[in-house]
Structure formats: C-alpha cells, structure tokens
Design an enzyme around this catalytic site. Structure first.
Site, PDB file in Angstrom:
ATOM      1  N   ASN A 152       0.233  -0.430  -8.083  1.00 55.88           N
ATOM      2  CA  ASN A 152       1.409  -0.091  -7.225  1.00 55.88           C
ATOM      3  C   ASN A 152       2.091  -1.576  -6.467  1.00 55.88           C
ATOM      4  OD1 ASN A 152       4.100   0.666  -6.901  1.00 55.88           O
ATOM      5  ND2 ASN A 152       3.702   2.704  -5.745  1.00 55.88           N
TER       6      ASN A 152
ATOM      7  N   LYS B  35       4.311  -2.184  -5.806  1.00 59.43           N
ATOM      8  CA  LYS B  35       6.122  -1.921  -4.550  1.00 59.43           C
ATOM      9  C   LYS B  35       6.938  -2.672  -4.098  1.00 59.43           C
ATOM     10  CE  LYS B  35       2.295   1.559  -2.386  1.00 59.43           C
ATOM     11  NZ  LYS B  35       2.312   2.364  -1.240  1.00 59.43           N
TER      12      LYS B  35
ATOM     13  N   HIS C  37       6.998   8.518  -7.582  1.00 63.79           N
ATOM     14  CA  HIS C  37       6.184   8.138  -6.483  1.00 63.79           C
ATOM     15  C   HIS C  37       6.597   8.792  -4.944  1.00 63.79           C
ATOM     16  CE1 HIS C  37       4.395   5.570  -3.621  1.00 63.79           C
ATOM     17  NE2 HIS C  37       3.468   5.232  -4.514  1.00 63.79           N
TER      18      HIS C  37
ATOM     19  N   GLU D 111       7.008   7.659  -1.726  1.00 62.09           N
ATOM     20  CA  GLU D 111       8.297   6.419  -1.039  1.00 62.09           C
ATOM     21  C   GLU D 111       9.678   7.237  -2.002  1.00 62.09           C
ATOM     22  OE1 GLU D 111       5.782   3.370  -2.058  1.00 62.09           O
ATOM     23  OE2 GLU D 111       4.168   4.458  -0.476  1.00 62.09           O
TER      24      GLU D 111
ATOM     25  N   GLU E  23      -1.698  11.959  -6.162  1.00 61.67           N
ATOM     26  CA  GLU E  23      -1.251  11.464  -5.151  1.00 61.67           C
ATOM     27  C   GLU E  23      -0.981  12.067  -3.996  1.00 61.67           C
ATOM     28  OE1 GLU E  23      -0.786   6.880  -5.961  1.00 61.67           O
ATOM     29  OE2 GLU E  23       1.203   7.413  -5.115  1.00 61.67           O
TER      30      GLU E  23
ATOM     31  N   GLY F 220      -0.770   4.291   1.837  1.00 63.11           N
ATOM     32  CA  GLY F 220      -0.362   3.974   2.921  1.00 63.11           C
ATOM     33  C   GLY F 220      -1.270   3.931   4.174  1.00 63.11           C
TER      34      GLY F 220
ATOM     35  N   SER G 131      -4.785   5.268  -0.810  1.00 61.68           N
ATOM     36  CA  SER G 131      -5.876   4.710  -0.005  1.00 61.68           C
ATOM     37  C   SER G 131      -7.058   3.735  -0.859  1.00 61.68           C
ATOM     38  CB  SER G 131      -6.501   5.168   1.670  1.00 61.68           C
ATOM     39  OG  SER G 131      -4.663   5.109   2.202  1.00 61.68           O
TER      40      SER G 131
HETATM   41  C1  PEP Z   1       0.121   4.127  -3.630  1.00 62.04           C
HETATM   42  O1  PEP Z   1       1.099   3.047  -3.433  1.00 62.04           O
HETATM   43  O2  PEP Z   1       0.689   4.747  -5.348  1.00 62.04           O
HETATM   44  C2  PEP Z   1      -1.109   4.250  -3.269  1.00 62.04           C
HETATM   45  C3  PEP Z   1      -1.074   5.025  -3.378  1.00 62.04           C
HETATM   46  O3  PEP Z   1      -1.012   3.044  -2.514  1.00 62.04           O
HETATM   47  P1  PEP Z   1      -2.664   3.189  -1.302  1.00 62.04           P
HETATM   48  O4  PEP Z   1      -3.031   2.203  -1.755  1.00 62.04           O
HETATM   49  O5  PEP Z   1      -1.414   2.134  -0.589  1.00 62.04           O
HETATM   50  O6  PEP Z   1      -2.249   4.103  -0.629  1.00 62.04           O
END
Ligand code: PEP
Length: 255
Positions: A13, A15, A98, A100, A170, A176, A216
C-alpha cells in the site's frame, strides 16, 4: 487448518507516495527481486500512478491495485473514481476500508460495504481492511470490533463473491507506528475473523479466504508473522516502498 487452501498474498500500500516516474522506477527495481515469488504480489498505488504501474508490471508477476473506489458507476461525485474506470484500465485489485480512510475521510462500515459491493460487481478483487484502535484493544473488545466490521462490511456479499475478497487484519495502533502486533496477537485475531466468516459462510468457505496481517510488517518480522496458521499474507505500507525489504517479505510468504 490448511494454508494450502488459500493463496498467500503480499500487497503493498503505497499510500500518498510516488509520482508516476518514481512509480516506474520503484517497480523496475522491484521486479527482478520478486520474480521468483511463490505467492501473489500486488502493488496498490495512487490513482495517478496506475497507468505507470500497469505499464511497468506488464509481463511480470506483479499485479496492480488502487487504494480506494467509489460505489457509484458514474455521476456527480467530484474527485471520486468508479470501479469501471479502474477495470477499464486493467486494474484488478482495490483496497477498501483502510483505517486512514475511516479515520481521516469519514468512511463508515456502510460506505465501506457500498464500495465492496461496487468493486465486486465490477469483477475486482477487494482487499478489505478491518482492525481495532488502541483503546479498543486495551478494553478487551478487539474480537467484537473486528467481528462487527467484518459482518457489516461484507453484508450482501455471497459465498461465490467472497472468492474475490481478501481480508486484511490491520490493528490501527500498528499502522505506520513501528508497533507490530505480536505473532500470537496477529494469529489470534486473524483466527477470530476466520471464525466470523465460518459463521457467515460455513467453515469450508472460510478456510479458502486469504487473511492478511498489516501493521508495521517489515523485512525483520515478516517471517514469524507469516508462519502463523491463520496469517496468509501481508498488507505492507512503509516497507513496500523499499524494494529489497518488500522482496524479503515476499520471499518469507513464498515458503
Ligand atoms: C498499511 O498502510 O496498510 C500499513 C500496514 O502500513 P505500515 O506497514 O506502514 O504500518
């Protein structure tokens, strides 16, 4: 539990990162590193990078996805993109729900469900994100939160349509932040989601659904997370922008 019943999927992803020229360069770097993958590899990129990503991945084992989609086929929805617009380009995957989008852009389970329905109607493969915020985990209601999201977000989706749905678990507190769920936490909650799917569709169907962990995941922790019985892949943010790290995660999922 048989992981062979479902494909392992590693999806990036990106972003709001990378111009089209930068997207091309990143994919060119990534392609040889993931060419021998024994799992599905997807990059979900900003709308403006989709054509560059489709061109750069042509003939490779990397598939391309968008990061969101609107529920209507067309109309007065300034700034939005329909599923037909995406499929007409050759975009096969789309991330929906997501955290975000839920946190910063007011997405609800109702709108997530509408987007899921529209993407499936257009023949796309959906990566549906669910997960609890920190306070919910601390209050011990993670299982209920992911169960409610899964049920509401998939309302009206048939068992046949579910073949084109990947669930990404998630935990919002891990996205993040550099904080990762422990392998045991990831396994436990992915297992809860599979049980919810079993309740909705039956255990045989639930066993065929790919459930990713996201939050992460990186080159160092991927192997242990991906070795859990109910963790079938990863949705990768930050590390998907680093070709060598992304390739290490893909290799960990290819065993
Ligand atoms: C994501 O954006 O779905 C995500 C898991 O980000 P990160 O790996 O940076 O935590």
């Amino acid at each position: 539990m048989n992981k062979n019943l479902r494909p392992a999927v590693i999806a990036g992803n990106w972003k709001m990162n990378k111009t089209p020229a930068e997207a091309t360069a990143l994919i060119e770097d990534m392609k040889p590193l993931v060419a021998n993958a024994n799992c599905d590899v997807v990059v979900c990129v900003p709308y403006v990078d989709l054509q560059a990503a489709l061109d750069a991945t042509k003939g490779s084992n990397i598939r391309v996805g968008a990061e969101n989609v609107h529920w209507a086929k067309s109309g007065a929805f300034t700034g939005e993109i329909s599923a037909e617009m995406l499929t007409s380009m050759g975009v096969e995957y789309v991330i929906i729900g997501h955290s975000e989008r839920r946190t910063y852009f007011g997405e609800t389970d109702a709108t997530v469900n509408q987007r899921v329905r529209a993407a499936l109607d257009a023949g796309m493969t959906v990566i549906l994100c669910v997960g609890e915020v920190k306070e919910e985990r601390l209050s011990g209601i993670t299982d209920e939160v992911v169960a409610v999201q899964t049920k509401l977000d998939l309302a009206g989706v048939t068992a046949d349509e579910l073949k084109k749905v990947i669930i990404a678990y998630e935990p919002v507190w891990a996205i993040g932040t550099g904080l990762t769920a422990t392998p045991a936490q990831a396994e436990e909650t992915c297992g809860v989601i599979r049980k919810v799917l079993a309740g909705m569709y039956g255990a045989d169907v639930a066993d065929t659904v790919t459930i990713q962990y996201g939050g992460s995941m990186n080159a160092k922790n991927a192997a242990e997370l991906l070795s859990q019985p109910n963790v079938d892949g990863g949705l990768i943010g930050g590390a998907s922008l680093k070709p060598a790290d992304f390739a290490t995660i893909v290799a960990a999922a290819s065993i």
